[in-house]
Scaffold this motif. Structure first.
Motif, PDB file in Angstrom:
ATOM      1  N   MET A  96      45.007  41.253  47.182  1.00  0.00           N
ATOM      2  CA  MET A  96      43.570  41.403  46.965  1.00  0.00           C
ATOM      3  C   MET A  96      42.852  41.835  48.241  1.00  0.00           C
ATOM      4  O   MET A  96      41.868  42.592  48.186  1.00  0.00           O
ATOM      5  N   THR A  97      43.342  41.400  49.410  1.00  0.00           N
ATOM      6  CA  THR A  97      42.750  41.873  50.654  1.00  0.00           C
ATOM      7  C   THR A  97      43.044  43.359  50.850  1.00  0.00           C
ATOM      8  O   THR A  97      42.164  44.135  51.264  1.00  0.00           O
TER       9      THR A  97
ATOM     10  N   PRO B 166      51.514  46.935  44.144  1.00  0.00           N
ATOM     11  CA  PRO B 166      52.796  46.246  43.930  1.00  0.00           C
ATOM     12  C   PRO B 166      52.715  44.736  44.199  1.00  0.00           C
ATOM     13  O   PRO B 166      53.269  43.940  43.430  1.00  0.00           O
ATOM     14  N   LEU B 167      52.012  44.347  45.260  1.00  0.00           N
ATOM     15  CA  LEU B 167      51.874  42.922  45.548  1.00  0.00           C
ATOM     16  C   LEU B 167      51.007  42.221  44.517  1.00  0.00           C
ATOM     17  O   LEU B 167      51.176  41.015  44.267  1.00  0.00           O
ATOM     18  N   PHE B 168      50.095  42.960  43.893  1.00  0.00           N
ATOM     19  CA  PHE B 168      49.205  42.365  42.902  1.00  0.00           C
ATOM     20  C   PHE B 168      49.965  41.910  41.661  1.00  0.00           C
ATOM     21  O   PHE B 168      49.458  41.119  40.865  1.00  0.00           O
ATOM     22  N   GLU B 169      51.180  42.385  41.498  1.00  0.00           N
ATOM     23  CA  GLU B 169      52.001  41.920  40.377  1.00  0.00           C
ATOM     24  C   GLU B 169      52.291  40.423  40.483  1.00  0.00           C
ATOM     25  O   GLU B 169      52.626  39.779  39.490  1.00  0.00           O
ATOM     26  N   HIS B 170      52.151  39.856  41.665  1.00  0.00           N
ATOM     27  CA  HIS B 170      52.375  38.412  41.832  1.00  0.00           C
ATOM     28  C   HIS B 170      51.268  37.584  41.187  1.00  0.00           C
ATOM     29  O   HIS B 170      51.368  36.352  41.179  1.00  0.00           O
ATOM     30  N   ARG B 171      50.239  38.235  40.670  1.00  0.00           N
ATOM     31  CA  ARG B 171      49.180  37.486  39.970  1.00  0.00           C
ATOM     32  C   ARG B 171      49.687  36.904  38.660  1.00  0.00           C
ATOM     33  O   ARG B 171      49.067  36.002  38.101  1.00  0.00           O
TER      34      ARG B 171
END
Length: 442
Positions: free
Chosen positions: A143-144, A156-161
């Motif tokens: 999100m940052t 890609p990191l937002f998939e950890h939501r």
């Protein structure tokens, strides 16, 4: 002093998010560090931040070297807008536990909140290096990155939501990234809602693009969105959250579509993609007939279920400067805050809430208004998706999708962002909106 078995039952209640039950099982935690820490978690879950701070503070007095208590108290103090005290606690906790990922991640979250995005990203990276498997740390880093406009790194990191697994994910292949993907002609794809109404409204923009590939699209979304989404070109079926979709070739959460389309700031699909039904819009001609132009819709609060609602919603009374401007005002507010609608005597005003039963109804009304002024809630997304003029009053630390230090939005060309200069201060953006309205900026 409580025993370990009692603490285990409390932790189980916390895992179920049954915070009242956790507190009931704890009883009076006043002289036990672990009980006070668990009570702090429960009060935080209930968004009773003063009580959570009192519990963590009492625990820290009993165990002054516990870095986890320092970090948890710091996080609660952020929610109470006591930022200096929070920063001091995070720094103290990091000095005690320099290799604890969660301590560093909490510091990163505060830096992000303050707008120090470069420093926040350094801290996020340090936290993830220490614990790359922690999904919450990865999601916050995402999100940052998104807030900083670094979308290609953030998606890609937002998939950890992803916190819950849709039933189809266990049996149906995930829709692959669209670049170089096999032909979707004739493929049946389920796209499903997973977060808030605003998130789904924002990501419906990808539906026409997928439909243009020849795919058959099924949307699994909550009933308030169904009529509106059913009118989109390329939607074969709209089903309820617990309804079986039938045979499928692929599935994807709607919030994952920017990743699958490899969306950057330069290629966000931003043309209006929703439309109001003319039949639904027709009665508003008579209902609004007594109001002068500009006709301005107002929404001042989001759902109280939202985790950041205490920041994004404002008291109705804070809208008072707007009513000094000659205009017709229409309340689109629903939920508990709708009862606060109290325009001043003599104002040209209408409460439209009794006619708003779903998002299709709200879209119909927006199609007949000149402007929507709203806090950061689903109404902002709906107005932008319809291509209607929207002035969004944003909290100080805005959601990632509104980026930072911008008065416009690449997601919605007709949306302006008016930001709080300090946490909790609604007066400046409302005064700015009143000046624009008085100056004929609609």
């Amino acid at each position: 002093m409580a025993d370990q078995a009692q603490f285990d039952t409390v932790r189980q209640a916390l895992a179920r998010r049954d915070f009242d039950e956790a507190l009931r099982r704890l009883g009076d935690p006043s002289q036990d560090v672990e009980a006070l820490a668990l009570a702090g978690l429960a009060w935080t879950g209930l968004r009773q931040f003063d009580r959570a701070a009192a519990c963590y503070g009492a625990a820290l007095r009993l165990a002054p070297d516990r870095f986890d208590l320092m970090s948890n108290l710091g996080s609660v103090l952020v929610d109470l807008d006591r930022f200096g005290e929070a920063l001091a606690l995070f720094q103290q906790a990091r000095a005690v536990a320099p290799r604890n990922a969660r301590v560093i991640a909490n510091l990163a979250n505060l830096l992000d909140f303050a707008g120090a995005l470069d420093d926040a990203l350094v801290a996020h990276a340090a936290a993830r290096a220490l614990d790359p498997a922690d999904g919450e740390i990865a999601r916050n880093q995402a999100m940052t990155l998104l807030r900083a406009g670094r979308l290609a790194e953030g998606w890609p990191l937002f998939e950890h939501r992803r916190r819950a697994v849709d039933p189809t994910e266990a049996t149906v292949p995930r829709l692959p990234p669209l670049a170089g993907a096999p032909s979707l002609m004739g493929r049946r794809i389920l796209l499903f809602h997973e977060q808030g109404f605003g998130d789904t409204l924002q990501m419906l923009r990808y539906v026409p693009l997928l439909a243009a590939s020849g795919a058959t699209l099924v949307l699994r979304i909550p009933p308030p969105l169904s009529r509106l989404a059913a009118g989109m070109a390329g939607v074969a079926a709209v089903i309820d959250i617990d309804e079986a979709p039938g045979p499928l070739d692929y599935q994807a959460p709607l919030m994952s579509l920017p990743l699958l389309f490899a969306t950057t700031l330069d290629d966000i699909p931003a043309t209006p993609y929703l439309r109001a039904d003319p039949v639904d819009a027709a009665p508003w001609g008579e209902r609004l007939a007594g109001l002068p132009h500009p006709r301005v819709g107002l929404v001042w609060a989001g759902s109280p279920e939202g985790g950041l609602d205490h920041r994004r919603s404002m008291p109705f009374a804070d809208l008072a400067p707007l009513f000094a401007v000659p205009a017709g005002f229409v309340s689109l507010q629903i939920g508990p805050a709708a009862a606060d609608w109290a325009p001043p005597d003599g104002a040209a005003a209408l409460n439209a809430a009794p006619w708003l039963h779903d998002f299709a109804d709200t879209a119909a009304l927006l199609s007949r208004l000149d402007l929507l002024i709203t806090v950061d809630t689903s109404a902002a997304h709906l107005g932008g998706a319809l291509g209607r003029p929207v002035w969004m009053i944003s909290r100080f630390s805005a959601c990632w999708r509104w980026l930072t230090l911008r008065g416009d939005s690449p997601w919605y060309p007709t949306l302006r962002v008016l930001r709080q200069p300090y946490p909790g201060r609604w007066e400046p953006p409302i005064a700015e909106a009143a000046r624009w309205l008085a100056g004929g900026a609609v």
